[in-house]
Design a protein around this motif. Sequence first.
Motif, PDB file in Angstrom:
ATOM      1  N   GLN A   1      -3.902  11.203  14.414  1.00  0.00           N
ATOM      2  CA  GLN A   1      -3.676   9.791  14.081  1.00  0.00           C
ATOM      3  C   GLN A   1      -3.141   9.028  15.288  1.00  0.00           C
ATOM      4  O   GLN A   1      -3.571   7.898  15.571  1.00  0.00           O
ATOM      5  CB  GLN A   1      -2.697   9.702  12.903  1.00  0.00           C
ATOM      6  CG  GLN A   1      -2.552   8.317  12.297  1.00  0.00           C
ATOM      7  CD  GLN A   1      -1.536   7.458  13.018  1.00  0.00           C
ATOM      8  OE1 GLN A   1      -0.602   7.980  13.631  1.00  0.00           O
ATOM      9  NE2 GLN A   1      -1.703   6.143  12.932  1.00  0.00           N
ATOM     10  N   ARG A   2      -2.230   9.653  16.036  1.00  0.00           N
ATOM     11  CA  ARG A   2      -1.681   8.997  17.225  1.00  0.00           C
ATOM     12  C   ARG A   2      -2.750   8.835  18.303  1.00  0.00           C
ATOM     13  O   ARG A   2      -2.822   7.800  18.977  1.00  0.00           O
ATOM     14  CB  ARG A   2      -0.493   9.794  17.760  1.00  0.00           C
ATOM     15  CG  ARG A   2       0.724   9.776  16.850  1.00  0.00           C
ATOM     16  CD  ARG A   2       1.951  10.317  17.565  1.00  0.00           C
ATOM     17  NE  ARG A   2       1.776  11.705  17.951  1.00  0.00           N
ATOM     18  CZ  ARG A   2       2.117  12.744  17.193  1.00  0.00           C
ATOM     19  NH1 ARG A   2       2.648  12.542  15.991  1.00  0.00           N
ATOM     20  NH2 ARG A   2       1.949  13.983  17.626  1.00  0.00           N
ATOM     21  N   LEU A   3      -3.574   9.874  18.463  1.00  0.00           N
ATOM     22  CA  LEU A   3      -4.636   9.786  19.459  1.00  0.00           C
ATOM     23  C   LEU A   3      -5.662   8.726  19.071  1.00  0.00           C
ATOM     24  O   LEU A   3      -6.159   7.983  19.927  1.00  0.00           O
ATOM     25  CB  LEU A   3      -5.318  11.151  19.605  1.00  0.00           C
ATOM     26  CG  LEU A   3      -6.505  11.210  20.570  1.00  0.00           C
ATOM     27  CD1 LEU A   3      -6.079  10.804  21.970  1.00  0.00           C
ATOM     28  CD2 LEU A   3      -7.120  12.600  20.575  1.00  0.00           C
ATOM     29  N   SER A   4      -5.969   8.632  17.790  1.00  0.00           N
ATOM     30  CA  SER A   4      -6.910   7.618  17.326  1.00  0.00           C
ATOM     31  C   SER A   4      -6.401   6.217  17.639  1.00  0.00           C
ATOM     32  O   SER A   4      -7.169   5.340  18.072  1.00  0.00           O
ATOM     33  CB  SER A   4      -7.134   7.775  15.818  1.00  0.00           C
ATOM     34  OG  SER A   4      -7.985   6.761  15.317  1.00  0.00           O
ATOM     35  N   LEU A   5      -5.099   6.002  17.435  1.00  0.00           N
ATOM     36  CA  LEU A   5      -4.516   4.698  17.764  1.00  0.00           C
ATOM     37  C   LEU A   5      -4.614   4.426  19.260  1.00  0.00           C
ATOM     38  O   LEU A   5      -4.995   3.320  19.682  1.00  0.00           O
ATOM     39  CB  LEU A   5      -3.054   4.658  17.307  1.00  0.00           C
ATOM     40  CG  LEU A   5      -2.248   3.433  17.738  1.00  0.00           C
ATOM     41  CD1 LEU A   5      -2.824   2.169  17.112  1.00  0.00           C
ATOM     42  CD2 LEU A   5      -0.780   3.594  17.346  1.00  0.00           C
ATOM     43  N   ALA A   6      -4.292   5.430  20.067  1.00  0.00           N
ATOM     44  CA  ALA A   6      -4.340   5.248  21.518  1.00  0.00           C
ATOM     45  C   ALA A   6      -5.755   4.932  21.989  1.00  0.00           C
ATOM     46  O   ALA A   6      -5.962   4.045  22.834  1.00  0.00           O
ATOM     47  CB  ALA A   6      -3.814   6.501  22.212  1.00  0.00           C
ATOM     48  N   LEU A   7      -6.742   5.636  21.453  1.00  0.00           N
ATOM     49  CA  LEU A   7      -8.129   5.387  21.840  1.00  0.00           C
ATOM     50  C   LEU A   7      -8.606   4.012  21.377  1.00  0.00           C
ATOM     51  O   LEU A   7      -9.356   3.322  22.082  1.00  0.00           O
ATOM     52  CB  LEU A   7      -9.031   6.483  21.262  1.00  0.00           C
ATOM     53  CG  LEU A   7      -8.856   7.877  21.874  1.00  0.00           C
ATOM     54  CD1 LEU A   7      -9.681   8.896  21.104  1.00  0.00           C
ATOM     55  CD2 LEU A   7      -9.239   7.876  23.358  1.00  0.00           C
ATOM     56  N   THR A   8      -8.158   3.605  20.186  1.00  0.00           N
ATOM     57  CA  THR A   8      -8.522   2.276  19.680  1.00  0.00           C
ATOM     58  C   THR A   8      -7.987   1.186  20.598  1.00  0.00           C
ATOM     59  O   THR A   8      -8.694   0.227  20.949  1.00  0.00           O
ATOM     60  CB  THR A   8      -7.979   2.079  18.256  1.00  0.00           C
ATOM     61  OG1 THR A   8      -8.589   3.036  17.380  1.00  0.00           O
ATOM     62  CG2 THR A   8      -8.263   0.676  17.748  1.00  0.00           C
ATOM     63  N   VAL A   9      -6.721   1.329  21.006  1.00  0.00           N
ATOM     64  CA  VAL A   9      -6.101   0.348  21.893  1.00  0.00           C
ATOM     65  C   VAL A   9      -6.781   0.357  23.255  1.00  0.00           C
ATOM     66  O   VAL A   9      -7.035  -0.694  23.854  1.00  0.00           O
ATOM     67  CB  VAL A   9      -4.590   0.637  22.030  1.00  0.00           C
ATOM     68  CG1 VAL A   9      -3.963  -0.246  23.103  1.00  0.00           C
ATOM     69  CG2 VAL A   9      -3.888   0.419  20.686  1.00  0.00           C
ATOM     70  N   LYS A  10      -7.098   1.526  23.749  1.00  0.00           N
ATOM     71  CA  LYS A  10      -7.736   1.629  25.073  1.00  0.00           C
ATOM     72  C   LYS A  10      -9.110   0.974  25.092  1.00  0.00           C
ATOM     73  O   LYS A  10      -9.487   0.311  26.063  1.00  0.00           O
ATOM     74  CB  LYS A  10      -7.851   3.104  25.457  1.00  0.00           C
ATOM     75  CG  LYS A  10      -8.547   3.349  26.799  1.00  0.00           C
ATOM     76  CD  LYS A  10      -8.566   4.823  27.125  1.00  0.00           C
ATOM     77  CE  LYS A  10      -9.383   5.081  28.399  1.00  0.00           C
ATOM     78  NZ  LYS A  10      -8.834   4.352  29.563  1.00  0.00           N
ATOM     79  N   ARG A  11      -9.873   1.136  24.004  1.00  0.00           N
ATOM     80  CA  ARG A  11     -11.247   0.634  23.972  1.00  0.00           C
ATOM     81  C   ARG A  11     -11.346  -0.820  23.530  1.00  0.00           C
ATOM     82  O   ARG A  11     -12.394  -1.450  23.680  1.00  0.00           O
ATOM     83  CB  ARG A  11     -12.079   1.505  23.033  1.00  0.00           C
ATOM     84  CG  ARG A  11     -12.224   2.944  23.517  1.00  0.00           C
ATOM     85  CD  ARG A  11     -12.736   3.848  22.422  1.00  0.00           C
ATOM     86  NE  ARG A  11     -12.880   5.232  22.876  1.00  0.00           N
ATOM     87  CZ  ARG A  11     -13.083   6.268  22.070  1.00  0.00           C
ATOM     88  NH1 ARG A  11     -13.161   6.064  20.749  1.00  0.00           N
ATOM     89  NH2 ARG A  11     -13.190   7.482  22.554  1.00  0.00           N
ATOM     90  N   GLU A  12     -10.267  -1.356  22.959  1.00  0.00           N
ATOM     91  CA  GLU A  12     -10.298  -2.737  22.465  1.00  0.00           C
ATOM     92  C   GLU A  12     -10.375  -3.721  23.632  1.00  0.00           C
ATOM     93  O   GLU A  12      -9.543  -3.692  24.545  1.00  0.00           O
ATOM     94  CB  GLU A  12      -9.048  -3.003  21.631  1.00  0.00           C
ATOM     95  CG  GLU A  12      -8.927  -4.418  21.115  1.00  0.00           C
ATOM     96  CD  GLU A  12     -10.108  -4.802  20.236  1.00  0.00           C
ATOM     97  OE1 GLU A  12     -10.803  -5.773  20.603  1.00  0.00           O
ATOM     98  OE2 GLU A  12     -10.336  -4.133  19.205  1.00  0.00           O
ATOM     99  N   GLN A  13     -11.385  -4.578  23.598  1.00  0.00           N
ATOM    100  CA  GLN A  13     -11.586  -5.545  24.667  1.00  0.00           C
ATOM    101  C   GLN A  13     -10.660  -6.754  24.541  1.00  0.00           C
ATOM    102  O   GLN A  13     -10.350  -7.412  25.530  1.00  0.00           O
ATOM    103  CB  GLN A  13     -13.043  -6.009  24.674  1.00  0.00           C
ATOM    104  CG  GLN A  13     -14.045  -4.889  24.941  1.00  0.00           C
ATOM    105  CD  GLN A  13     -13.822  -4.232  26.277  1.00  0.00           C
ATOM    106  OE1 GLN A  13     -13.672  -4.904  27.295  1.00  0.00           O
ATOM    107  NE2 GLN A  13     -13.808  -2.894  26.286  1.00  0.00           N
ATOM    108  N   ASP A  14     -10.214  -7.044  23.337  1.00  0.00           N
ATOM    109  CA  ASP A  14      -9.342  -8.192  23.109  1.00  0.00           C
ATOM    110  C   ASP A  14      -7.888  -7.724  23.163  1.00  0.00           C
ATOM    111  O   ASP A  14      -7.429  -6.982  22.282  1.00  0.00           O
ATOM    112  CB  ASP A  14      -9.647  -8.801  21.742  1.00  0.00           C
ATOM    113  CG  ASP A  14      -8.793 -10.026  21.452  1.00  0.00           C
ATOM    114  OD1 ASP A  14      -8.011 -10.439  22.341  1.00  0.00           O
ATOM    115  OD2 ASP A  14      -8.881 -10.560  20.328  1.00  0.00           O
ATOM    116  N   PRO A  15      -7.126  -8.099  24.197  1.00  0.00           N
ATOM    117  CA  PRO A  15      -5.733  -7.648  24.309  1.00  0.00           C
ATOM    118  C   PRO A  15      -4.890  -8.005  23.090  1.00  0.00           C
ATOM    119  O   PRO A  15      -4.043  -7.208  22.666  1.00  0.00           O
ATOM    120  CB  PRO A  15      -5.224  -8.367  25.558  1.00  0.00           C
ATOM    121  CG  PRO A  15      -6.451  -8.633  26.366  1.00  0.00           C
ATOM    122  CD  PRO A  15      -7.533  -8.908  25.353  1.00  0.00           C
TER     123      PRO A  15
END
Length: 226
Positions: A84-98
């Motif tokens: 779950q933590r890794l999924s959040l980190a990857l989501t934030v990393k890939r999100e183009q909108d800060p």
Amino acid sequence: MSTTTPSRQPLPDKREPVLNTVDRVTELCFGLFMALTFVGAIKAVTAGEDAGRKLFFAALGCNLAWGLADAVMFLVRTLADRGQRLSLALTVKREQDPAAAVQALRNALPPALEPLVDDNELELIRSRLAAATTLPPRAHFQRDDFIGAIGIFLLVVISTFPVALPFLLVSDHVTALVISRVLTLAMLFAAGFALGRYTGAGALKAGFAMTLLGTVLTAAIIALGG
């Protein structure tokens, strides 16, 4: 005259315990309660010279099974939390909108912490995640996970002995029951004492509270047929 700023020396890694105090106390108490259900049913044990032996091995067998189940569930829970933590980190990393990435971080904060963290602080985390190059594609088990699982298994199994061992060593069941209860109350008090020191709730107060809670909970388990 030129001056140079001394380079910052990396601090040595601080190794955290695989199981914290709460983990150890709760698993120990769980094993105690499981063993106590057998001791509470002492009248149901077949009479005879080997009654104490039967009771001991019945309690030990129960805690071996539950220790194994609890250890496996610890591994499942650990991997799920890490995923779950890794999924959040990857989501934030890939999100183009800060702004959307910051909002995702805010949504993941515990309710008690959410008002204490502002968007500027979350933006720092977002920018670091965006620049990270070492995030794994999926969660994996680590060596300490299995060490923790073994520790949980051993805690549940070891907690059998103070409760059930007197019935194996003392032929008089009344005396064995008294010794078992005294040892159990002592262990419950020690567990509460350790938990109270860890949480700052007061060691002695927590020790007595855990003893009372354990007594009431065991009586309820036995009354419900546990």
